[in-house]
Enzyme design. Structure first.
Site, PDB file in Angstrom:
ATOM      1  N   ASP A 138      -7.189   4.414  -4.423  1.00 33.78           N
ATOM      2  CA  ASP A 138      -7.755   4.266  -3.074  1.00 33.78           C
ATOM      3  C   ASP A 138      -8.369   5.638  -2.773  1.00 33.78           C
ATOM      4  O   ASP A 138      -8.615   6.423  -3.703  1.00 33.78           O
ATOM      5  CB  ASP A 138      -6.674   3.875  -2.041  1.00 33.78           C
ATOM      6  CG  ASP A 138      -7.287   3.409  -0.712  1.00 33.78           C
ATOM      7  OD1 ASP A 138      -7.786   2.280  -0.664  1.00 33.78           O
ATOM      8  OD2 ASP A 138      -7.299   4.193   0.265  1.00 33.78           O
ATOM      9  N   LYS A 154       0.863  -1.188   0.000  1.00 36.28           N
ATOM     10  CA  LYS A 154       0.000   0.000   0.000  1.00 36.28           C
ATOM     11  C   LYS A 154       0.891   1.226   0.000  1.00 36.28           C
ATOM     12  O   LYS A 154       2.021   1.178   0.478  1.00 36.28           O
ATOM     13  CB  LYS A 154      -0.862   0.009   1.273  1.00 36.28           C
ATOM     14  CG  LYS A 154      -2.061   0.927   1.184  1.00 36.28           C
ATOM     15  CD  LYS A 154      -3.236   0.234   0.523  1.00 36.28           C
ATOM     16  CE  LYS A 154      -4.404   1.143   0.309  1.00 36.28           C
ATOM     17  NZ  LYS A 154      -5.599   0.389  -0.158  1.00 36.28           N
TER      18      LYS A 154
END
Ligand code: NDP
Ligand code: 2IT
Length: 444
Positions: free
Chosen positions: A166, A126
């Protein structure tokens, strides 16, 4: 002290001021207790848990860019390459002022198990930055994205690490990042997913997280003899995940009556007007206060409140820890039957427990929102074979993946005597494949 508790304590000690990471680790490790304790000595000798909670690599870098007034701005960029046992690191980039190491670490950790659950060959990672795209001009967003990639390009690649969207990172940001990567590296490769359709994106990727959330919710309800048709639903958020969850819920005959953004929330008893919502959020990038201009009978409230509405199903699709114990109590009091997480870790640990104890079916984000990253992996496959599949083909694969995830987590929960505990089921099913691959690859 048990091995699980020892490692939880060590994570808290070694990663101070990272409460979201502690929370994610506690949830996963506590679920794994039955598996680990059955073979504790072996796990301890192989230091499996220490390895699973320690990222393989953490990057933190400066992102300087120039705003429209000529002022130099400096943000912090992050990429945490958590675990590559089953495939290249894969996971989104979050652009939000709240981003810090602990948030990216919790998201990367969750991603490892989520990606494993998809059944596809993707490891977990991430990234993100404390940059806030809200209120910035397109040129400012481009300047930031180009600077971000000017550093990150060294560490990513189609077979190494494949970032995606995201919170705060959508088609516009991915486009700017892709352009800069291609310019620096002089390669046209599937280094990012969520790309535009004209340059290698996959049909149905935009819809995938929200659609997948409804597919798995529908399958879980169906297996418990409940029809989603006619059910009333509360959704939080008004971004990518929320919008396409609402779209698919409506297609299946449920009625979504709420949505929210960071300033307020909407209650529309006749069902959210999706065309209006898309125009406000996807075209105008405006606030939900505008919703009343389209639907005068709807209510707009400042602050938080979607979980106070009487609904059958609650789908938190905004951000972490947005559904607390008080909210869980209200949902139970109002007779909710299911909570399925579109966002990552939107439910606090104590509210998850409360919901489960009170008979509410609960599907955690790492299973329920896995449709997004699964479809990203399908985008990677299409890029590798230099072909594009039809919307119907991708959507059918997505649905199949979500149905399989449900049955796998259900089976894992039952195998260990925790029927209908999909938190335990998801954590065990996700963990087993990763650990198997780690063991096979030796001490690395
Ligand atoms: P978006 O940026 O498209 O939308 C986020 C939405 O949540 C916005 O409506 C935002 O409001 C709202 N929000 C409310 N409070 C907050 C807060 N404190 N921080 C951030 N947002 C807030 O993001 P996505 O829809 O892509 O992501 C939503 C959630 O789903 C996240 O948890 C993400 O990690 C998760 N997720 C996303 C996937 C994807 O494919 N995009 C895949 C799997 C999970 P406002 O506009 O006012 O900021
Ligand atoms: O949290 C997530 O799974 C995402 N933001 C999507 C990641 C991806 O690589 O598509």
């Amino acid at each position: 002290m048990s091995y699980v508790d020892e490692v939880i304590e060590r994570v808290i000690r070694e990663n101070p001021a990272e409460p979201e990471f502690h929370q994610a680790v506690k949830e996963v490790l506590q679920s794994l207790r039955v598996v680990v304790e059955a073979n504790e000595e072996q796990y301890r000798r192989d230091a499996i848990l220490e390895r699973i909670v320690n990222p393989e690599r953490q990057l933190k870098f400066r992102v300087p860019w120039v705003d429209d007034k000529g002022q130099v701005q400096v943000n912090t960029g992050y990429r945490i390459q958590f675990n590559s046992a089953i495939g290249p690191y894969k996971g989104g980039i979050r652009l939000h002022p709240s981003v810090n190491t602990g948030i990216i670490k919790f998201l990367g950790f969750e991603q490892v198990f989520k990606n494993s659950l998809t059944g596809l060959p993707i490891g977990g990672g991430k990234g993100g930055s404390d940059f806030d795209p809200k209120g910035k001009s397109d040129r400012e967003v481009m300047a930031f994205c180009q600077s971000f990639i000017t550093e990150l390009y060294r560490y990513i690649g189609a077979d190494t690490d494949v970032p995606a969207g995201d919170i705060g990172t959508g088609a516009r940001e991915i486009g700017y990042m892709y352009g800069q990567y291609k310019r620096i590296r002089n390669v046209f490769e599937g280094v990012l997913t969520g790309k535009g359709l004209s340059y290698g994106g996959s049909l149905a990727r935009k819809e995938a997280t929200g659609y997948g959330l409804i597919y798995i919710t529908d399958e879980m309800l169906r297996c418990h003899g409940i029809d989603i048709k006619g059910k009333t639903v509360a959704v939080s958020g008004a971004g990518n995940v929320a919008i396409y969850a609402i779209e698919k819920a409506h297609q299946l005959g449920a009625k979504v009556v709420t949505c929210s953004d960071s300033t307020g929330w909407v209650y529309d008893k006749d069902g959210i007007d999706l065309a209006a919502l898309k125009e406000i959020k996807e075209v105008k990038r405006a606030r939900l206060t505008e919703y009343k201009n389209y639907r005068p009978n709807a209510e707009y409230h400042e602050g938080k409140g979607v979980w106070s509405v009487k609904v059958d199903i609650a789908l938190p699709c905004a951000t972490q820890n947005e559904l607390n114990l008080e909210d869980a109590k209200m949902l139970v009091k109002n007779g909710a039957i299911a909570v399925c997480e579109g966002a990552n870790m939107p439910t606090t640990l104590e509210s998850t427990e409360y919901l489960q104890k009170n008979g509410v079916y609960f599907i955690p984000g790492k299973a329920a929102n896995a449709g997004g990253v699964a479809t990203s992996a399908l985008e990677m496959s299409q890029n590798s074979e230099r072909l594009s599949w039809s919307f119907e083909e991708v959507d059918a694969k997505l649905k199949n993946i979500m149905v399989n995830i449900y049955h796998n987590i259900d089976k894992a929960a039952k195998k260990y005597g925790f029927t209908d505990n999909f938190v335990i089921g998801a954590n065990i099913a996700g963990f087993e494949k990763v650990v198997d691959a780690m063991n096979a690859q030796g001490v690395v």
